[in-house]
Write an enzyme that holds these catalytic residues in place. Structure first.
Site, short mmCIF file in Angstrom:
data_model
loop_
_atom_site.label_atom_id
_atom_site.label_comp_id
_atom_site.label_asym_id
_atom_site.label_seq_id
_atom_site.Cartn_x
_atom_site.Cartn_y
_atom_site.Cartn_z
N LYS A 1 -1.14 -9.54 2.93
CA LYS A 1 -0.34 -9.09 4.08
C LYS A 1 -1.16 -8.10 4.89
O LYS A 1 -1.91 -7.30 4.31
CB LYS A 1 0.96 -8.43 3.60
CG LYS A 1 1.79 -7.79 4.72
CD LYS A 1 3.20 -7.43 4.26
CE LYS A 1 3.31 -6.11 3.54
NZ LYS A 1 2.88 -4.93 4.30
N GLU B 1 9.75 -4.26 9.78
CA GLU B 1 10.07 -2.94 9.22
C GLU B 1 10.68 -2.00 10.25
O GLU B 1 10.12 -1.78 11.32
CB GLU B 1 8.80 -2.30 8.62
CG GLU B 1 9.10 -0.92 8.02
CD GLU B 1 8.09 -0.44 7.01
OE1 GLU B 1 7.07 -1.12 6.77
OE2 GLU B 1 8.32 0.65 6.44
N ASP C 1 0.82 -1.21 0.00
CA ASP C 1 0.00 0.00 0.00
C ASP C 1 0.86 1.26 0.00
O ASP C 1 0.32 2.38 -0.08
CB ASP C 1 -1.03 -0.01 1.14
CG ASP C 1 -0.40 -0.08 2.51
OD1 ASP C 1 0.84 -0.20 2.62
OD2 ASP C 1 -1.16 -0.03 3.51
N SER C 2 2.20 1.10 0.02
CA SER C 2 3.08 2.26 -0.22
C SER C 2 2.81 2.85 -1.61
O SER C 2 3.20 3.98 -1.88
CB SER C 2 4.55 1.84 -0.12
OG SER C 2 4.83 0.80 -1.04
N ASP D 1 -1.38 -6.14 -0.12
CA ASP D 1 -1.64 -5.56 1.21
C ASP D 1 -3.14 -5.35 1.46
O ASP D 1 -3.85 -4.85 0.58
CB ASP D 1 -0.98 -4.18 1.31
CG ASP D 1 0.37 -4.23 1.99
OD1 ASP D 1 0.70 -5.24 2.64
OD2 ASP D 1 1.11 -3.24 1.87
N GLU E 1 -0.89 -5.49 8.64
CA GLU E 1 0.00 -4.93 9.67
C GLU E 1 -0.55 -5.24 11.05
O GLU E 1 -1.73 -5.02 11.32
CB GLU E 1 0.10 -3.41 9.49
CG GLU E 1 0.77 -3.01 8.19
CD GLU E 1 0.93 -1.50 8.02
OE1 GLU E 1 0.68 -0.74 9.00
OE2 GLU E 1 1.30 -1.08 6.91
O1 KIV Z 1 3.53 -1.13 1.45
C1 KIV Z 1 4.68 -1.54 1.34
O2 KIV Z 1 5.38 -1.27 0.36
C2 KIV Z 1 5.19 -2.39 2.41
C3 KIV Z 1 6.67 -2.64 2.41
C4 KIV Z 1 7.35 -1.42 2.89
C5 KIV Z 1 7.02 -3.82 3.21
O3 KIV Z 1 4.48 -2.82 3.25
#
Ligand code: KIV
Length: 252
Positions: free
Chosen positions: A108, A177, A41-42, A80, A110
């Protein structure tokens, strides 16, 4: 996926992973050969111009997951779960299923002990899950910034508890992270699944970076731990300036 990742950890060969948000980048990463590609989600920051990942919607993630999956033929794709789409186990499972329908092989989320119910329901449904502990970008607003984790004994203890709980629940891998390197290494030794570090030192079982940080395509912000090995922004600027000059002054 779980068995493959466990075997990699046992073999001692570090896992190399990167993020992708678009078809061309996904296709290039797939051809390069990675252990998995993360639709992180970055992308909200480096592709969509949001201030942080809390603005990313499920519609954004589905759109980008589909684009990435169209470009990938052999690499597992992990997507994510975006902010506020896994508040309850039921919501988490529904979100995970949508991402899988969009083409992801795994998802994934968090959080550690605080999110075990969500983690369990997804894994019990047969969807491989990657955990994510340490600095959690989706918590940036409540925490008032991006802060390194594991600096105090209490934090290190809480991180270890999160890691062990996620490992016991059956995650296929664990993103760690921006954690103090010694703590990340200790966690890596304690869990069965491979740890994938980002800004957490070389003691993890693998590494991940945001591809935009690696290739230098988002020059306005790069975390201090991310070393750029390319200058895509500089190359775009150069090519555009050359093009503009040849259009405006064709004879010079
Ligand atoms: O969203 C993302 O790119 C991430 C990575 C930084 C692991 O979660």
């Amino acid at each position: 996926m779980k068995e493959t990742f466990l075997n990699l950890k046992r073999s001692g060969r570090p896992l190399a992973t990167l993020t992708a948000a678009t078809y061309p980048v996904a296709r290039l990463l797939d051809e390069a050969g990675l252990d998995f590609i993360l639709v992180g989600d970055s992308l909200g920051m480096v592709e969509l111009g949001y201030a942080d990942t809390t603005e990313v919607t499920l519609a954004d993630m589905l759109h980008h997951t589909r684009a990435v999956c169209r470009g990938v033929v052999r690499t597992p794709v992990v997507a994510d779960l975006p902010f506020e789409t896994y508040e309850t186990p039921e919501q988490a499972l529904a979100t995970a299923r949508e991402l899988v329908r969009a083409g992801a092989q795994a998802v994934k989320l968090e959080g550690g002990v605080s999110h075990l119910a969500q983690v369990r329901v997804i894994i019990d449904a047969g969807i491989p899950l990657v955990g994510h502990i340490g600095m959690l970008p989706q918590s940036v607003r409540v925490e008032g910034g991006y802060k390194k984790k594991g600096r105090t004994p209490e934090q290190a203890e809480a991180l270890m508890a999160d890691a062990l709980a996620l490992d016991a629940a059956g995650v296929v891998a664990l993103v760690v992270e921006d954690v103090v390197a010694a703590v990340a290494q200790e966690i890596s030794r304690a869990v069965q699944c491979p740890t994938i570090g980002i800004g957490s030192g070389s003691g993890c079982d693998g590494q991940i970076l945001v591809t935009a940080d690696l290739v230098g395509s988002f020059p306005w912000f790069r975390p201090p731990f991310a070393q750029a090995r390319g200058d895509v922004a500089g190359e775009v600027t150069r090519a555009v300036a050359e093009y503009v000059a040849t259009v405006r002054f064709p004879s010079s």
